[in-house]
Design a protein around this motif. Sequence first.
Motif, short mmCIF file in Angstrom:
data_model
loop_
_atom_site.label_atom_id
_atom_site.label_comp_id
_atom_site.label_asym_id
_atom_site.label_seq_id
_atom_site.Cartn_x
_atom_site.Cartn_y
_atom_site.Cartn_z
N VAL A 322 0.85 -1.20 0.00
CA VAL A 322 0.00 0.00 0.00
C VAL A 322 0.89 1.25 0.00
O VAL A 322 1.79 1.38 0.81
N GLN A 323 0.59 2.12 -0.95
CA GLN A 323 1.36 3.35 -1.08
C GLN A 323 0.41 4.51 -0.79
O GLN A 323 -0.64 4.64 -1.43
N ILE A 324 0.79 5.35 0.18
CA ILE A 324 -0.07 6.50 0.53
C ILE A 324 0.44 7.74 -0.20
O ILE A 324 1.64 8.00 -0.25
N TYR A 325 -0.48 8.49 -0.78
CA TYR A 325 -0.12 9.74 -1.46
C TYR A 325 -0.56 10.91 -0.58
O TYR A 325 -1.73 11.04 -0.26
N GLY A 326 0.40 11.76 -0.24
CA GLY A 326 0.12 12.87 0.65
C GLY A 326 0.61 12.55 2.06
O GLY A 326 -0.04 11.80 2.77
N LYS A 327 1.79 13.08 2.38
CA LYS A 327 2.36 12.78 3.70
C LYS A 327 2.79 14.07 4.39
O LYS A 327 3.81 14.13 5.06
N ALA A 328 1.98 15.10 4.21
CA ALA A 328 2.31 16.38 4.83
C ALA A 328 2.26 16.25 6.34
O ALA A 328 1.47 15.46 6.88
N ALA A 329 3.09 17.02 7.04
CA ALA A 329 3.10 16.97 8.50
C ALA A 329 1.76 17.45 9.04
O ALA A 329 1.21 16.89 9.99
N GLU A 330 1.21 18.49 8.42
CA GLU A 330 -0.11 18.99 8.81
C GLU A 330 -1.13 18.42 7.84
O GLU A 330 -1.19 18.83 6.68
N LYS A 331 -1.92 17.47 8.32
CA LYS A 331 -2.81 16.78 7.40
C LYS A 331 -4.20 16.59 8.00
O LYS A 331 -4.33 16.33 9.19
N ALA A 332 -5.22 16.71 7.14
CA ALA A 332 -6.59 16.49 7.56
C ALA A 332 -6.96 15.02 7.31
O ALA A 332 -6.15 14.26 6.78
N GLY A 333 -8.18 14.64 7.66
CA GLY A 333 -8.60 13.24 7.59
C GLY A 333 -8.89 12.73 6.19
O GLY A 333 -9.98 12.26 5.89
N ILE A 334 -7.91 12.83 5.33
CA ILE A 334 -8.05 12.37 3.95
C ILE A 334 -6.87 11.44 3.63
O ILE A 334 -5.72 11.83 3.79
N LEU A 335 -7.20 10.21 3.23
CA LEU A 335 -6.15 9.22 2.96
C LEU A 335 -6.28 8.73 1.53
O LEU A 335 -7.20 8.00 1.18
N SER A 336 -5.33 9.15 0.68
CA SER A 336 -5.30 8.70 -0.71
C SER A 336 -4.25 7.61 -0.83
O SER A 336 -3.14 7.78 -0.34
N PHE A 337 -4.62 6.52 -1.49
CA PHE A 337 -3.63 5.44 -1.57
C PHE A 337 -3.87 4.55 -2.78
O PHE A 337 -4.92 4.60 -3.42
N LEU A 338 -2.87 3.73 -3.06
CA LEU A 338 -2.99 2.68 -4.07
C LEU A 338 -2.47 1.39 -3.47
O LEU A 338 -1.63 1.40 -2.58
N ILE A 339 -3.01 0.29 -3.97
CA ILE A 339 -2.61 -1.04 -3.46
C ILE A 339 -1.83 -1.73 -4.57
O ILE A 339 -2.40 -1.97 -5.64
N ASP A 340 -0.57 -2.01 -4.32
CA ASP A 340 0.33 -2.57 -5.35
C ASP A 340 0.14 -1.77 -6.64
O ASP A 340 0.06 -0.55 -6.59
N ASP A 341 0.00 -2.48 -7.79
CA ASP A 341 -0.28 -1.70 -9.00
C ASP A 341 -1.72 -1.95 -9.46
O ASP A 341 -2.03 -1.93 -10.64
N ILE A 342 -2.59 -2.17 -8.49
CA ILE A 342 -4.00 -2.44 -8.79
C ILE A 342 -4.71 -1.13 -9.13
O ILE A 342 -4.59 -0.14 -8.41
N HIS A 343 -5.45 -1.14 -10.21
CA HIS A 343 -6.18 0.05 -10.64
C HIS A 343 -7.19 0.47 -9.58
O HIS A 343 -7.87 -0.39 -9.00
N SER A 344 -7.30 1.78 -9.35
CA SER A 344 -8.20 2.26 -8.29
C SER A 344 -9.65 1.84 -8.57
O SER A 344 -10.43 1.61 -7.65
N PHE A 345 -10.01 1.72 -9.84
CA PHE A 345 -11.38 1.29 -10.17
C PHE A 345 -11.63 -0.15 -9.73
O PHE A 345 -12.68 -0.46 -9.16
N ASP A 346 -10.65 -1.03 -9.98
CA ASP A 346 -10.78 -2.42 -9.54
C ASP A 346 -10.91 -2.49 -8.02
O ASP A 346 -11.79 -3.17 -7.49
N ALA A 347 -10.02 -1.76 -7.34
CA ALA A 347 -10.04 -1.77 -5.88
C ALA A 347 -11.38 -1.24 -5.37
O ALA A 347 -12.02 -1.85 -4.51
#
Lengths: 406, 142
Positions: A322-347
């Motif tokens: 799992v790869q998380i996109y957006g790792k700012a020190a000051e962050k709100a409750g939003i978690l964007s990620f991808l799982i391996d190279d699985i297309h976000s639509f499939d996931a």
Amino acid sequence: MTFDINKIRSDFPILQRKIYDKPLIYLDNAATTQKPQIVIDRITDYYTYENANIHRGVHYLSQIDTTAFENAREYIARFINAPKKEEVIFTKGTTESINLVAASFGRKILNKDDEVLVTAMEHHSNLVPWQMLCYEKEARLKVIPYSDKGEINLSTYQMMLGDKTKIVALPHISNTLGSINPVKEMIRMAHEKNIPVLIDGAQALSHLKVDIADLDCDFYCCSGHKAYGPMGVGILYGKTEHLNFMDPYQTGGEMVEHVTLYETSFNEIPFKFEAGTPNVEAVLGMEAALHYVEETGLDEITAHEKNLLVYGTKKLQQIKGVQIYGKAAEKAGILSFLIDDIHSFDAGTIIDKFGIAIRTGHHCAQPVMNKFGIPGTVRASFAMYNTREEIDKLVEAILQVKKMFG
Amino acid sequence: MSMEEIQEQIITEFSYFDDWLDRYNHLIEMGKSVPLINEKYKTKNYLIGGCQSRVWLHAAMKDGVIIFSADSDAVITKGIVNLLIRVFSGQTPDTIIDADISFIDEIGLKEHLSPTRSNGLMSMIKQMKLYALAFKTKSANQ
């Protein structure tokens, strides 16, 4: 005040629903939030007992409605600590608020070769209106970069503020990366050069304290529906001096002072920008939603969502691939990620089958996806009613996705 | 095989699966045997709009029937497009234009038929029918 998650959850009727025979887990709050019963009741009551057109009737209903509508403006102004209530204009949402400023303010101040500054993490609604305006005026759109973590470099930004810069438009919170941008400092830097700043606050209202007087921004735009209120309503906060300088955005009834067949003088702010019959039910619903947030405790909500973010980040990082996109020190409750190279639509299709609502795709921020070289992400976004148990269920769903596509 | 027979065959295949998980697994399997579009056609011109994942679709006329090939960057979408290819490929333009695709309902994938559904099943069907219409018009003009 104690933050009672069970009570909160029982206040939102939709959370009792089952999706595919499983309890709904709603993690698409950055797209829109669910509504507490108090908001639904407010709208029902309005149509059951109060409906009339406002600002133009001497009859009883029109008068109580006008009072309710203007009281809502006053309350919302206080909620965001706007210096004056007439600086709060009702629109149909953040998008319209930004378009209004681009059309009525931007068009008036921008000339050939001038510059508009935006960030590379904008939602399309705080990007396209400025692109169009720059195209029309032969002005330049300059883009403030951000790091791979999702943080804006303040010294780069400061260097970009030049003599030609006529307006800066920034997101308070990135809808894809979750970064809480240092907007107060960025506004101060722009003001040192007398450059006005617009803040897109779509993701901020009801998630963290929005304090207009403290920020000292020139414009602030946000939506009711992302803050537990109804759809079709939002606000534009604007400083009096700007609003008086601006031309009306739309014309029609309500916004005029005096009309002959050949000439019209316009009403004062805020009415100058509220042509036609406003969305009264939604304004009253938005007021009820913000009341609910205030009673629940905004600081507690912010802390709760931060907790969920920390917990969710930890849980997701424990899943291999799992790869998380957006790792700012000051962050709100939003978690964007991808799982391996699985297309976000499939996931997303599989996660949906668990009764979990998440968002997939580019989140109306294609330049962000381009920066990371991906077509889209899976995004889980939190609100006051979410729980750690729901995140655990999301993890289960992700493991199933890995099993199917890995 | 006629188009109706192929649809019946697909319905029978899917009837073996009771739950959604198996149906999707079957769809994923089906994606693996899609007649792949030639790499040179994987361009903007062959992309189908309205899908969250990218789908490229190519059509060629051979001996009076249309042969489709496709690819997608999402696995489920690839399965869905192959499902349609199984039904439509090798059929005449007229059969495709008039095709009834209600079999989608019967195999438990109805949710994908909503016009706003981001996998664009509707867009794929529309595009296939447009190809058929184009080939029909072309041959009528010759």
